[in-house]
Design a protein around this motif. Structure first.
Motif, short mmCIF file in Angstrom:
data_model
loop_
_atom_site.label_atom_id
_atom_site.label_comp_id
_atom_site.label_asym_id
_atom_site.label_seq_id
_atom_site.Cartn_x
_atom_site.Cartn_y
_atom_site.Cartn_z
N GLN A 1 0.84 -1.19 0.00
CA GLN A 1 0.00 0.00 0.00
C GLN A 1 0.88 1.25 0.00
OE1 GLN A 1 -3.30 -0.22 -0.41
NE2 GLN A 1 -2.92 -2.43 -0.51
N PRO A 2 0.72 2.12 -0.99
CA PRO A 2 1.63 3.27 -1.09
C PRO A 2 1.45 4.25 0.07
CG PRO A 2 -0.17 3.46 -2.67
CD PRO A 2 -0.27 2.09 -2.08
N VAL A 3 2.57 4.65 0.64
CA VAL A 3 2.58 5.75 1.59
C VAL A 3 2.24 7.02 0.83
CG1 VAL A 3 4.07 7.08 3.15
CG2 VAL A 3 4.24 4.59 3.08
N GLN A 4 1.58 7.96 1.49
CA GLN A 4 1.18 9.20 0.83
C GLN A 4 2.39 9.88 0.17
OE1 GLN A 4 -0.72 12.02 3.40
NE2 GLN A 4 -1.30 13.40 1.75
N GLY A 5 2.23 10.21 -1.11
CA GLY A 5 3.30 10.87 -1.85
C GLY A 5 4.31 9.92 -2.44
N CYS A 6 4.04 8.61 -2.37
CA CYS A 6 5.01 7.62 -2.86
C CYS A 6 4.42 6.78 -3.99
CB CYS A 6 5.44 6.68 -1.73
SG CYS A 6 6.44 7.47 -0.45
N GLN A 7 5.30 6.23 -4.80
CA GLN A 7 4.96 5.22 -5.80
C GLN A 7 5.46 3.86 -5.33
OE1 GLN A 7 6.41 8.08 -9.28
NE2 GLN A 7 5.38 6.29 -10.14
N VAL A 8 4.82 2.80 -5.81
CA VAL A 8 5.17 1.44 -5.40
C VAL A 8 5.44 0.59 -6.62
CG1 VAL A 8 4.44 -0.60 -4.12
CG2 VAL A 8 3.68 1.65 -3.37
N LEU A 9 6.54 -0.17 -6.56
CA LEU A 9 6.87 -1.13 -7.61
C LEU A 9 7.11 -2.49 -6.98
CD1 LEU A 9 9.48 0.94 -9.67
CD2 LEU A 9 7.11 0.47 -10.32
N PRO A 10 6.50 -3.56 -7.51
CA PRO A 10 6.80 -4.91 -7.00
C PRO A 10 8.21 -5.32 -7.41
CG PRO A 10 5.37 -5.04 -8.91
CD PRO A 10 5.52 -3.58 -8.60
N LEU A 11 8.93 -5.95 -6.48
CA LEU A 11 10.31 -6.35 -6.75
C LEU A 11 10.47 -7.85 -6.96
CD1 LEU A 11 12.25 -4.17 -4.15
CD2 LEU A 11 11.99 -3.75 -6.61
N GLY A 12 9.66 -8.63 -6.27
CA GLY A 12 9.81 -10.08 -6.30
C GLY A 12 9.67 -10.63 -4.89
N THR A 13 9.98 -11.89 -4.73
CA THR A 13 9.76 -12.57 -3.46
C THR A 13 11.08 -13.08 -2.89
OG1 THR A 13 7.53 -13.25 -4.07
CG2 THR A 13 8.61 -14.52 -2.35
#
Length: 296
Positions: A149-161
């Protein structure tokens, strides 16, 4: 409201360094000058910004202002680099990383990002389940986290497991699990845990037994020492695959229950800023994670 840049820099330095004394050293001014600038800034905004403790930390109001100060500094450094005026000025990237990523795949990303760039790193080690809090507090501008879940003002990218296995030495297995890995044995066998935020061992136990157990615990907050202590037979613990491939092949470590790993999806959260240093780091993190982590 227009804020004085010298006061803002002094405030950010106190938070970065954890004390007024060290901030004075970094800024090449006296401690009293740092204190005066922070006091004037607090009077200007009408709120206390710094908790005067050891280390100094931002108040809730200070967290928002600290992030603003870091964003301004990052944008200024990026502008100087673009204009060719920042050859001797490093862009400082404060990043939150879990210890196991830092001990395995993340340094390669740092090296790749810094290649040909004037980037320095301020790494904050934090459990992946809690590293997003560093973003919320404004302490870092990017983080490896288990929180999608993105923190306010942030973008999120999945990296892997990152895959973890419950491991022990063969002698430890014979001593504590000769009759099988069950609730009775797990309740008695010493367990290695990284720190009070590390819930992986507990998650494994609940998955196997459907119970919450209270075995003897060794607290060991260093990734490589954790593996060595497991290999030495001090206890069993959850260890990421990239750290133990050779140990498993050599037979110095074995799984408590083969085929029962705990998978931890990781994400890269970063400030939504259009600056080159952060973009370089993001690309390097994605490339390094793609090589080291499991893809789904």
């Amino acid at each position: 409201m227009q804020l004085d840049s010298a006061q803002l820099n002094a405030f950010a330095a106190v938070i970065d360094e954890g004390s007024f004394e060290r901030a004075a050293g970094v800024l090449h001014i006296t401690r009293s000058a740092v204190s005066q600038r922070v006091k004037l800034l607090e009077e200007r905004v009408g709120q206390v910004l710094v908790r005067r403790a050891t280390p100094c930390t931002p108040t809730e109001a200070g967290q928002a202002l600290y992030r603003h100060a870091r964003e301004v500094a990052l944008s200024e450094a990026d502008a100087l680099a673009t204009m060719g005026g920042g050859q001797h000025t490093s862009t400082r990237l404060a990043i939150g990383v879990n210890a196991d990523s830092l001990a395995t795949w993340f340094p390669a990303a740092m090296a790749q990002a810094a290649e040909g760039q004037t980037i320095t790193f301020d790494i904050h080690v934090e459990d992946q389940d809690h590293s997003a809090n560093l973003l919320r507090e404004g302490r870092v501008m990017a983080a490896v986290t288990a929180d999608p879940q993105p923190v306010q003002g942030c973008q999120v990218l999945p990296l892997g497991t990152l895959r973890y296995r419950a491991l022990a030495s063969p002698a430890f297995m014979q001593r504590h699990f000769a009759q099988g890995v069950n609730a009775a044995a797990l309740a008695q066998a010493p367990m290695l845990v990284f720190n009070r935020k590390d819930a992986l061992q507990e998650r494994f136990v609940r998955r196997i037994t459907r119970r919450t157990l209270t075995p003897p615990v060794h607290w060991l907050p260093e990734a490589h020492a954790f593996v060595k202590a497991t290999e030495a037979g001090l206890g069993w613990g959850m260890t990421p695959d990239p750290m133990v491939v050779a140990h498993l092949q050599a037979g110095t470590l074995v799984e408590l229950l083969p085929g029962k790993p705990v998978d931890v999806p990781l994400y890269w959260q970063y400030w939504r800023l259009n600056v080159q240093a952060l973009a370089h780091m993001t690309a390097a993190v994605q490339a390094s994670a793609h090589s080291a982590l499991l893809r789904r």
